[in-house]
Every structure is written in structure tokens, then in C-alpha cells.
Design an enzyme around this catalytic site. Structure first.
Site, PDB file in Angstrom:
ATOM      1  N   ASP A  18      13.103  38.043 -23.667  1.00 36.32           N
ATOM      2  CA  ASP A  18      12.435  37.134 -22.757  1.00 36.32           C
ATOM      3  C   ASP A  18      13.386  36.148 -21.884  1.00 36.32           C
ATOM      4  O   ASP A  18      14.539  35.963 -22.377  1.00 36.32           O
ATOM      5  CB  ASP A  18      11.680  36.220 -23.101  1.00 36.32           C
ATOM      6  CG  ASP A  18      11.727  35.513 -24.377  1.00 36.32           C
ATOM      7  OD1 ASP A  18      12.711  35.781 -25.101  1.00 36.32           O
ATOM      8  OD2 ASP A  18      11.108  34.217 -24.613  1.00 36.32           O
ATOM      9  N   GLU A  59      11.029  34.212 -27.439  1.00 41.76           N
ATOM     10  CA  GLU A  59      12.131  33.269 -27.917  1.00 41.76           C
ATOM     11  C   GLU A  59      11.846  31.959 -27.295  1.00 41.76           C
ATOM     12  O   GLU A  59      12.033  30.981 -27.923  1.00 41.76           O
ATOM     13  CB  GLU A  59      13.527  33.851 -27.958  1.00 41.76           C
ATOM     14  CG  GLU A  59      14.594  33.125 -28.648  1.00 41.76           C
ATOM     15  CD  GLU A  59      15.120  31.868 -27.880  1.00 41.76           C
ATOM     16  OE1 GLU A  59      16.080  31.148 -28.460  1.00 41.76           O
ATOM     17  OE2 GLU A  59      15.155  32.072 -26.732  1.00 41.76           O
TER      18      GLU A  59
END
Length: 494
Positions: free
Chosen positions: A76, A143
Site C-alpha cells: 500500500d 502498512e
């Protein structure tokens, strides 16, 4: 355009990451694409219960007895854009441009954090000429929004004994430790007050033009925080002009990014609202100059604007006076920035806090604080302090999402190999650092305590802020270094 950059094997993968949207919690499309790619490459793959992707490649012939290596990054990216930029991160590709040796994305984040690290790991899997031992690539999800992927990682999934995390942002440095942290979420509700006065004036106050940046890596630079600065202005304005009533306030769009913009909606009631607004507007000009002076050399483009318009006919909903005072005074008093410097590692922040996101309406609101520390006790103490401050007004405070720091291991065998390879390949001395940011190494290390870990990456500037850029030449050097480290670790004497 990216096809013209070297090494093409890395930039081809990064181009894919730019093309497929990947906000936190929306990595499924990219993960599915990588699974198809892995099958075409003859690689095995697994997906765990939280969505992390693990790709495996057997050792090169003759290197089967070498220690297994895990290459690790996250899928991400932080999604930030400048005001007025038409970009939907859930749908639109990232538009990257080459500028003076840097790859940038004007107006939005680029996603070099951690897209370059992911691209390097995928390139290592694809490279048919690379000599290596058993190789795993762990690509986590979520994350940037709370390390959800690392939190949910299985304790018995990885086989490798060594891990190279590819999520740091300064070429020539190896990281052997990082901060841990947790979030403090504040929530308070109320019944709005309804005003029926005629002739009230509406005022929109907007603070913008700040640099923003990573709430850990850039915290010591004392860049402006739009939420804190606007709260300061509003506290003084409402004290000087009691007839000002707060309707709403909003700032920040990511918990781990320094807020670049904040906006408040107010109304002026009572006698002579036009005179009041004229005085407030003049005061905002003075505040703008004062804040620009305070932030000169750090944030040189701060702007503070007030726009006055007639209020629409009908009742107006505002925060009750007591609630308005609680929100503005507590936001003004809440800690932000460096709280303590490390006494063990010179020049490194030990504990800090970022006031990251605020959403306030006449019915109440929410605000997020992201606390980081090299010491778990330091993070806990600061989080408790923030909660205590809000509890003075009876406000709900919730702590969650704790993740451990990554304790330095100066005797790391992997670190010694990395330093020796760097010196051999580039004829220079590398530097060992501890970073005030939340790498996933802490959470992974807690589940795999015997794993030896080191982190490195290319030079990235402006991560978590629009205009984020990566130094193109440093990506080439990272690829050279990664290949050399993997080849060295595959040799019998290692």
C-alpha cells in the site's frame, strides 16, 4: 517513460505499481495481478488470512544450503494530494514525471514509499542470472494505515533466517532499529446549538501551503502542523470576539502524515457582525505574517485566508459554547512534535507525537494522535498524557494499534555482510542508523525473534506528501547492492 530508466527490470515493476491503485486496505487488485505474474514466472505463492502475499523462489543450483533470505516490503501507499488536484487514488494511475534526476508525481504522492522496495524484490525474483539461496518475498498490506498486515502475520509462515527490509529512504545507510508506537483516538459528541439570529455573517478560515511530510522521519524538522496552527489562531480569535461561533473544523487526511491544510467554518452573531468580521479579517492578516515569520526557512509558503459571506436564511447549527471551548483549548494544549531525544543514539528522536487528522461538526468530532517512540514505555507514557488531557473534560480517549519497536543489534551478522558488500561495490563507507519511523521489522521480529534483519533503500524525499520523489540513480545503486548481497550470502563461506 519509465521504460527509459535503468535498471529496466526494476522500473518495469514500479510502472505496474503506478498503474494499479493501491491505497491502504485496497491492495486486492494489485495482489491478484502479482499472483498471476508469479504463476507465469513459475513461482509459488501463498496469501494469509489478512491478505499478505508470500512469493517463494528456490535457490540457484548449488546454493541450496545457503541461508534463506526474506525480502520484505508493503503493497500500500499513502494517498495525499494538493488542494484542487483532480485525482482519485482508488481509480486513477499515478502520473510520474522525470525532473533533474528525480522521479516525482506533482500534486500527489508518488508511492515510491514503498513501491520501489516492492519493485526491487520482484526484480530479484525475476532475474534469471542472479545467484541466490532460498528466496522469499513478503509483501504486506495495510502498512500505512496501522500495520495491519504485519500485525496479522503468521508466526510459522516464513522459512528464511535473514531478512532484508526494503522500506527506508536514505541511500548509503543501513537501518538496524526503528520506533514503535500506537494511536490515540479522541471522540466527543454533543447536541448542536441552533441559532436563529438574522444578519449573521459566515467566515471560512483556511490555513494551507505547508510542506507536510512523514510524521516520523520529518518530525524533528519542526515543519508546520495545520491543525495545531489553526487551533492556535482560532483560540485567540474566539477570545477576542466572543460572538464568533464555531460550526466545523477539518484538517489532515492521513494519521502518519503532517497535516498540510486545515479549514474552519465560523459564524458571527450579535450586533454589528460586519464590523466583527472586518476586525477578524484584519487579525488573520497579522496572524499570517506572524506564522510566516515563525516558520521561515522551514515552511515558507504558509497561507492563512478568511472569506466572509452572508449566512443562508434559516436556523444555523453551531457547537455549543462549552463544546467549542473544550475542542479549541484542548487542541491548542495537546502535544505535537518531538517530545524527547534519545540519550542512547545521538541525534535520533526517541519519542514524538503527530496530531494527524481532525473532523469536527456541530454534533461533535474525532481527532487522531499518532505516538512514536524507540521505547515502548515512552510511547505509552505520552499516549497516557494525551488521554489524561482530554479526560479533564470528560472526553472519550481510546488507545489502539500498538506495535513494538525494532531493538538494535550491533552484532548482527547480516549487517556486517551488508557493510562489507557496500564497501566492496562502491568504495565507500556506509552508515548505520536507527530511524524514528515504524518499520514492520519490529512486529515481524516479535513473531520471528531469531531472524537477523537489516533495512535499506534508495533516497526518497517528501514521502507521505504531494511531490514525493525518488532519486533515480540511487535506485540503480540499490539494485546493484541487493544483487551483490544476495550473491554473497549464497556463497559457501557465508
Amino acid at each position: 517513460m519509465l521504460s527509459t530508466l535503468h535498471p529496466p527490470i526494476v522500473w518495469r515493476h514500479f510502472a505496474t505499481l503506478c498503474h494499479i491503485p493501491r491505497p491502504s486496505k485496497q491492495e486486492a487488485e494489485l495482489r491478484d495481478h502479482l499472483i498471476d505474474w508469479a504463476q507465469q514466472q513459475g513461482l509459488t505463492y501463498e496469501v494469509d488470512a489478512v491478505g499478505n502475499l508470500l512469493l517463494r523462489k528456490p535457490a540457484s543450483p548449488g546454493c541450496e544450503s545457503a541461508p534463506g533470505v526474506v525480502l520484505q516490503g508493503h503493497l500500500d501507499m499513502v494517498c495525499q494530494k494538493n488542494e484542487g488536484v483532480d485525482h482519485d487514488f482508488s481509480r486513477d494511475p499515478i502520473q510520474a514525471v522525470i525532473q533533474d534526476g528525480w522521479l516525482r508525481s506533482p500534486g500527489t504522492t508518488l508511492g515510491a514509499d514503498n513501491g520501489i522496495g516492492v519493485a526491487l524484490a520482484l526484480a530479484a525474483l525475476e532475474d534469471r542470472h542472479l545467484q541466490h539461496g532460498p528466496l522469499e518475498v513478503l509483501l504486506t498490506v495495510d502498512e500505512e494505515a496501522g500495520m495491519g498486515g504485519a500485525h496479522g502475520l503468521q508466526a510459522d509462515w516464513l522459512r528464511g533466517q535473514l531478512m532484508l527490509n526494503l522500506d527506508t529512504e536514505e541511500w548509503g545507510e543501513f537501518y538496524m532499529g526503528c520506533a514503535g508506537g500506537l494511536d490515540v483516538d479522541i471522540s466527543r459528541t454533543c447536541s448542536p446549538e441552533v441559532l436563529t439570529e438574522h444578519g449573521a455573517r459566515h467566515l471560512e478560515v483556511r490555513l494551507s501551503g505547508l510542506r507536510g511530510g512523514h510524521s516520523g522521519v520529518n518530525i524533528h524538522e519542526e515543519r508546520g502542523n495545520a491543525i495545531k496552527l489553526l487551533s492556535r489562531v482560532l483560540v485567540h480569535a474566539c477570545r477576542e470576539h466572543p460572538q464568533l461561533r464555531l460550526v466545523s473544523c477539518r484538517g489532515g487526511t492521513a494519521r502518519n502524515a503532517l497535516p498540510r491544510e486545515a479549514t474552519a467554518q465560523l459564524v458571527c452573531t450579535g450586533a454589528n457582525p460586519q464590523d466583527c468580521m472586518a476586525q477578524v479579517s484584519a487579525s488573520l492578516k497579522r496572524w499570517e505574517q506572524q506564522l510566516q515569520d515563525e516558520l521561515r526557512g522551514v515552511d515558507d509558503h504558509l497561507q492563512l485566508h478568511g472569506v466572509v459571506t452572508p449566512c443562508p436564511p434559516g436556523p444555523l447549527k453551531v457547537l455549543p459554547r462549552t463544546e467549542q471551548a473544550i475542542w479549541l483549548d484542548t487542541l491548542h494544549a495537546a502535544p505535537h512534535g518531538v517530545f524527547r531525544m534519545s540519550q542512547d543514539v545521538a541525534g535520533v528522536v526517541e519519542t514524538s507525537n503527530n496530531v494527524g487528522m481532525l473532523h469536527l461538526t456541530p454534533q461533535g468530532g474525532d481527532v487522531n494522535f499518532m505516538v512514536r517512540s524507540l521505547r515502548d514505555s515512552g510511547a505509552q507514557a505520552l499516549a497516557d498524557q494525551i488521554c489524561s488531557l482530554w479526560r479533564l473534560s470528560g472526553t472519550q480517549a481510546r488507545q489502539h494499534g500498538h506495535y513494538p519497536g525494532w531493538a538494535p543489534n550491533p552484532g548482527s551478522r547480516l549487517l556486517k555482510v551488508c557493510q562489507d558488500v557496500y564497501a566492496r561495490e562502491f568504495g565507500a563507507t556506509s552508515h548505520v542508523q536507527v530511524i524514528h519511523a515504524g518499520l514492520e521489522c519490529g512486529l515481524i521480529g516479535a513473531k520471528y525473534p531469531e531472524m537477523d534483519m537489516v533495512s535499506f533503500g534508495p533516497t526518497i524525499r517528501g514521502a507521505h506528501a504531494p511531490g514525493e520523489g525518488v532519486d533515480i540513480a540511487s535506485v540503480d545503486r540499490c539494485w546493484q547492492l541487493l544483487r551483490a548481497i544476495l550473491t554473497t550470502l549464497a556463497q559457501p563461506d557465508h
